[in-house]
Structures are given as structure tokens and as C-alpha cells.
Design a protein around this motif. Sequence first.
Motif, PDB file in Angstrom:
ATOM      1  N   ARG A  58       0.563  -1.855 -17.347  1.00 31.74           N
ATOM      2  CA  ARG A  58       0.770  -2.389 -15.845  1.00 31.74           C
ATOM      3  C   ARG A  58      -0.248  -1.552 -14.880  1.00 31.74           C
ATOM      4  N   THR A  66      -0.400  -8.520  -8.194  1.00 34.64           N
ATOM      5  CA  THR A  66       0.695  -7.977  -7.562  1.00 34.64           C
ATOM      6  C   THR A  66       1.876  -7.585  -8.780  1.00 34.64           C
ATOM      7  N   ASP A  67       2.838  -6.916  -8.108  1.00 31.81           N
ATOM      8  CA  ASP A  67       3.810  -6.653  -8.948  1.00 31.81           C
ATOM      9  C   ASP A  67       4.698  -7.954  -9.656  1.00 31.81           C
ATOM     10  N   SER A  80       9.953   3.207 -13.963  1.00 40.25           N
ATOM     11  CA  SER A  80      10.204   1.741 -13.436  1.00 40.25           C
ATOM     12  C   SER A  80      10.306   0.740 -14.627  1.00 40.25           C
ATOM     13  N   THR A  81       9.387   1.047 -15.530  1.00 40.73           N
ATOM     14  CA  THR A  81       9.308   0.250 -16.603  1.00 40.73           C
ATOM     15  C   THR A  81      10.920  -0.035 -17.478  1.00 40.73           C
ATOM     16  N   ASP A 134       5.788   5.165 -13.301  1.00 42.74           N
ATOM     17  CA  ASP A 134       5.395   3.703 -13.915  1.00 42.74           C
ATOM     18  C   ASP A 134       6.457   3.597 -14.947  1.00 42.74           C
ATOM     19  N   LYS A 149       4.816  -8.858 -13.671  1.00 44.05           N
ATOM     20  CA  LYS A 149       6.277  -9.084 -14.097  1.00 44.05           C
ATOM     21  C   LYS A 149       6.371 -10.451 -14.848  1.00 44.05           C
ATOM     22  N   THR A 181      -2.568  -3.344 -12.449  1.00 44.30           N
ATOM     23  CA  THR A 181      -2.373  -3.167 -11.005  1.00 44.30           C
ATOM     24  C   THR A 181      -3.972  -2.680 -10.555  1.00 44.30           C
TER      25      THR A 181
END
Lengths: 301, 423
Positions: free
Chosen positions: B152, B161-162, B74-75, B71, B166, B156
Motif C-alpha cells: 500500500r 488513491t485509497d 489500518s491494514t 499503515d 482497496k 500510495t
Amino acid sequence: MEVLVQLEHVSKTYEDKIAVNDLSLKIEAGSMFGLLGPNGAGKTSTIRMMIGITMPDSGSVTLFGKRYSSEALKRVGYLPEERGLYKRMKVIDQLVFMAELRGLGAAEATRRAKEWCERLQISDSIHKKTEELSKGMQQKIQFISTLLHDPELIIMDEPFSGLDPVNAVLLQDTLLELKRQGNAVLFSTHRMDQVEKLCDCICLIDKGHAVLSGGMREVKSRYERNHVIVQFEGADSFLNHPAIAEYKNYAGRAEIRLKPHADAQDLLRVAAATSTITKFELVEPSLEEIFIDTVGGRADA
Amino acid sequence: MLSRTMLRNTLLVAKREYLERIRSKVFRITTILVPIGVALIGFLAGVGGKRLDQGVRQLAIVSNQPQLAADVQSTLKESEHPPQSIEVFAPGTTADLNALNEAVEQHRIGGYLILSRQPGQARPQATWVSGSATDFVGRDVMKNAVTDALVREQLTSRGMTDAQIKALMKSVKLDTMQVKNGQAVASNAARSFAGAYVLILVLYGAVLIYGINIARSVVEEKTTRIFEVLLSTASSDSLMVGKLFGVGAVGLTQMAIWTAMALVYAGSSLAAALKGHGLASLGLTRPELVFFPMFFLLGFFFYSAMAAALGSAVSGEQDVQQFIFILAAPLVISVFMMMYVMTNPSSAISVIMSLIPPFTPIVLYMRICAQTPPWWQIALGIALLAASVWVMIWLAARIYRIGVLMYGKRPTLPEMLRWLRYS
């Protein structure tokens, strides 16, 4: 003769030092004036008051018959004692700038500058920077910058110091030439021989006082011809003559000082009777002797 | 008649000063080197700024929870300046840690992040290990990344959803406005600062180069006694004014050359921008465009006259060095006051300071940039500054004139005052 500069009873004191004390003198057109004196006598202080850089504490200074005015200064050429030129400036630019400041147009200034450089034999250096030139050359350039505007009165503070004999003579001849054309020249010096050769009038300053002044002939005539040089072969018994105050005898050459009002001709008769005389000369005192005599042996000439 | 002579002499002196300087090597060298220097500083500042923005370029994440590590990874990758590489060790071993320490020491990676969380706990224990104790940027980047990752994770787990996450977490753009003439208009704090900075920089540079230049040339005339000859034909006023005008013209010539160079460099893109949006695209408003050259010129003449006065008072080159401080001090003080004046442009201190001539050029300009002051304050400040330029020139001319009498020793203050009365 027109009087260009006149100082009357001028005095000037700096802080605690008296620089000039009750000095009077005048300079006429077409004459060469020598301002004499040991170092620190007040020569430069006197000159500075003539051109209005400083004002006298008392007394009066007149330039061309008037009190100080900036217009009158355009008729004066002044060479200070220190060699003042812009170091990084080209010779020709420097000369033209100085001449323009004194009222000449640029074209005329350039023409005269080139002419003068030719005359004093420095044409080769005309496009060089001043700092690239020797001291003597720089002095010539400053000499020219003083004269470009054709001043009626030329004032030079120690103009010949630091010059080699050839160049000193070149500048002396130039000054004599300017004098003949009717300009007045004043220069200060502590070199007696130069004054003796060049000047019509002198003023000898000591401690701010004029101790001796007037025409060269007149000044000298005030002093008796009481020096005798005798070259002889044979006996030297004539040296005991009563007219002699003192003498130095260098094997065949005697330097004699006579007593006041003594009869030199009688000495010659006695000497001729006892020995063979090849030379008998009555010498007038040199300015240097007068100088030392007057100032009292403090001269550093 | 006399005034015509004075004017003629002033122009002659100005012409000489101008031509001598324009022809000098120093002029050619500074004309070329200063823009190169400015460009270099700009380039370095740009590079430094970029590096700061980018933060750490290579890093590693060590964690006992692979999901948490992924996580955070990806952040970081989705951030404004993503690192080039992120290695993940999950779970990490002691051998991994030793290898990473070595990698940091050899500058192969910027640092590594240790994240450890016991199962069931919400918040992890996070440690950022880097080669530098002052790696504030890296610290902040990591802190934000871990916090974001935790948010996040929570979102989640609550079924978003992603894409929704975002959109939710996108940062907000903040616009700033400023009240001018009773209306709120778009403002740009950075630009206001930049204007004042440029003025300070240009004025400071010009004062250092030309102020000292003037002081030196005055000292040269004194030590070589040229001024005896000059003063025997021209008044000290025309010499001083001529000198300042000549050197001032040199400064302006140089500025003009630099401006032309900048315009050529900026070229067509600038012309296009001007066509489209006018002067605003240059980051300058109309009053600033008027006041900048005005304060530059007045400041330049003020400090130049001050330098001339100082040069007249000293007897040698070495003494000039000591006086540079006196020249630069008001400029340095103005720089120190910058933050305060820009944020409090109408406070009593700012107003008073902007009316004291040595500070006026910079402080009053800063105030104009920050918030338009009452017109009478602008007028008074400019009037006082202009008057003090005149007084400075007058003073310099007197000291110069009187300096003729001095040989050798440096005058004391009482002596200077006595001279002033004499002349």
C-alpha cells in the motif's frame, strides 16, 4: 412300554480322553431313570449325545424310535447342568421365549408360564429380571422353562444341586407327578439318596462304563441282605457267632456284616438266648454302599 | 417344513434381541447422549474454528516509524477478521516493551509486533512477539499485514488513491469444478470429505457399540450355557441370523430416531431449502444418498458377523476386549488411507483396497464421493462384500455350534479349523 431313548454300544472320545465307552441303556415312558456316577464319569457326555448336541463316535442313539432329528427335540425338555438364563431378561419374557422356540404360540406360552410359576410358588417374581433373583429361584425358573412345552421326555442334568431341602422336595414331587402322567424323566446326579427314593431304573457309570444298570429292585436284589443291626441289653457274647464277618459295637447297638450265605436266623436265636433284643433288623444295602462297593470308594457323594 | 421352522426360530430370536435391547438402559442413554455429544463436538469445532479465523484479538504495534505503524494498523483493521483492539506505540520506549511483555504474560494481549526501519530503507525489520511458540495463525496474519502495508505504501507513493488500492488488493474467490460423466460440474471438496467422514464416524460408532454388544451377547449365551438349551431346539444358523437381524434392527431404529431428531431440529429452514433446491442443498447427490445407507448396512452386517464369530471363539468377557482391536483395525486403516484415496481415487491401490471386503464400505464409498468409479468395480465391490457377510455368518454359526464342546480353555487356530471340518 414305549422306549423313548435307546443308546446302543455308544462311545465318545474327546481329544485324548475317553468320555463314554460302549454304553447301552434305554428309557421307557412313564419311568424315572437315574444316571449315576462320580464327577467326570461321563454323565453329561451321555446326556448330550441323547439330544444331539454331540454325536457319538460309534454306536447308535435313537430318540422316539428314530435317529436324531430336530423335530424330535421339540418333544424333549432339557435342563443343562449350568444355570443358563438371560440375566437381564424378565422372568415371564424368558419363559415365553423358550416355549415359543419349542413351537408354542405366544398366548398359550404365557398362560402355561403363569400356571407353572403359581405351582412352584414364584408368581411374585414373574416381572422381575432374572439377575435380581436368588440362585434357587433361578433354578426353579429354568426348571419351568424345561417343562413348559409339556415334553414327553424330560432330561435333567443335576437338577437338585444347590437347592434347599424344601425346594428340592418341591421339584422332586413335581417330577414324580410328571412321571405318573406318563412322561419319562431322566436325571443325573451323584446323590444316592435321591435316586433311591425317586428312580425306577438306574445306570451307574464309572469312567464312561456302565458298571451297574437295571431296575432299582433288581439291582438291589443282586446284593445280599448281609447287614444286621441289633439293639440289645445285656451280654454281647453273641457277637462271636461264626456267621459274623465283622462288627462294630456301639454300647447296646451293634452293626454287623455277615459272612456270605450265613444264617441270620441262627444268629438271632443265639443272641436272644444270651441277651434282651429290642431290635433285630436285616438291612438291604443302600445304593450308596453299592455305589462305593462298585466304584471302589472313589465316590464323592 | 424345516425351513419354516428355521424362519420362525430366526424371527423369534430376532424379536427377542430387538426388544431386549430397545428396552435396555444403554439404548436410551446412547440415543440421547450421542446427538448431544455430536452437537457438542460440532459446537466446539465451530468455536475453535472461529478463534482460529479471528487470530489475535488484542495486540500492540511498536515502531520507530509512526506512519508505518499506522499503515499496518489500518491494514489489520480492514482485514476479514479485524482484531478488537490495536494499541500503537510509536516511537516505543524500553519501558513500553517491558510493559508489553508483562501484558502478554498476563494474557491481556495476544502479542505485539515490532517494526523498525531505518529512514530511506524500503523493508522494515519485523518481529512478532507472542506468548505461544505455536502461534502459527498470528504469525501468518502479521506477515500478511506487514507485506500488504508495504505494498500500500508503495502504491500510495506512486499516486494511487485509497479506493483504488482497496479495489486492487481485494482477494480473488476461487471456484472448483469436477469432471463427472464426461462433464465438468460444480464440486465441493469439503462436502465430499464430509460425506466419507460421516460414514466412517457412523460406521465406526455403530461397530463399536453394536459389534461389541453382539460379541458380548454371544459370550453370555456361551458362559451361561443358554446355548445348550437353544441349540437343543434351534439350528445355529437361525440363532446367528436372528441375532444379527435383531441387533441390526436396533441400529436402524436408533439411526431413524437420530435422523428424526435432526430433522425436527433443522425444522422449517430445511424444509424451505428442500423446496427451493432439492437434495443438493443438503450437500448430498443422488448416488451418495443411495450408497450411504447401502454401505452402512453392508458394513454393519459384515462387522457384526465378524464380532459374532469372534464372540463364538472366545470363552469369556475379558477376551472380548482384546478382540475389539481386530474389529476396529480395518476401520482405522481406512481412515489413514482417506487422504490418499480421496486424492487418488483411481490408483491401483485405491481400486484394490476398495475390493477387499473389510475396507470396501468406506474406501469404495470414498471413491464414489471423489470420482465415480467404473460401474463394474462398484458392482464387484458390493458383491464381494455381500458374499463375505454371508460367509462370516456361516462361519460364526459353525464356531458357535462347535463351541458347545468347549469348556474353559481358549481354542487354538488349528483346533478351530478342525472343528469347522467336524460340523
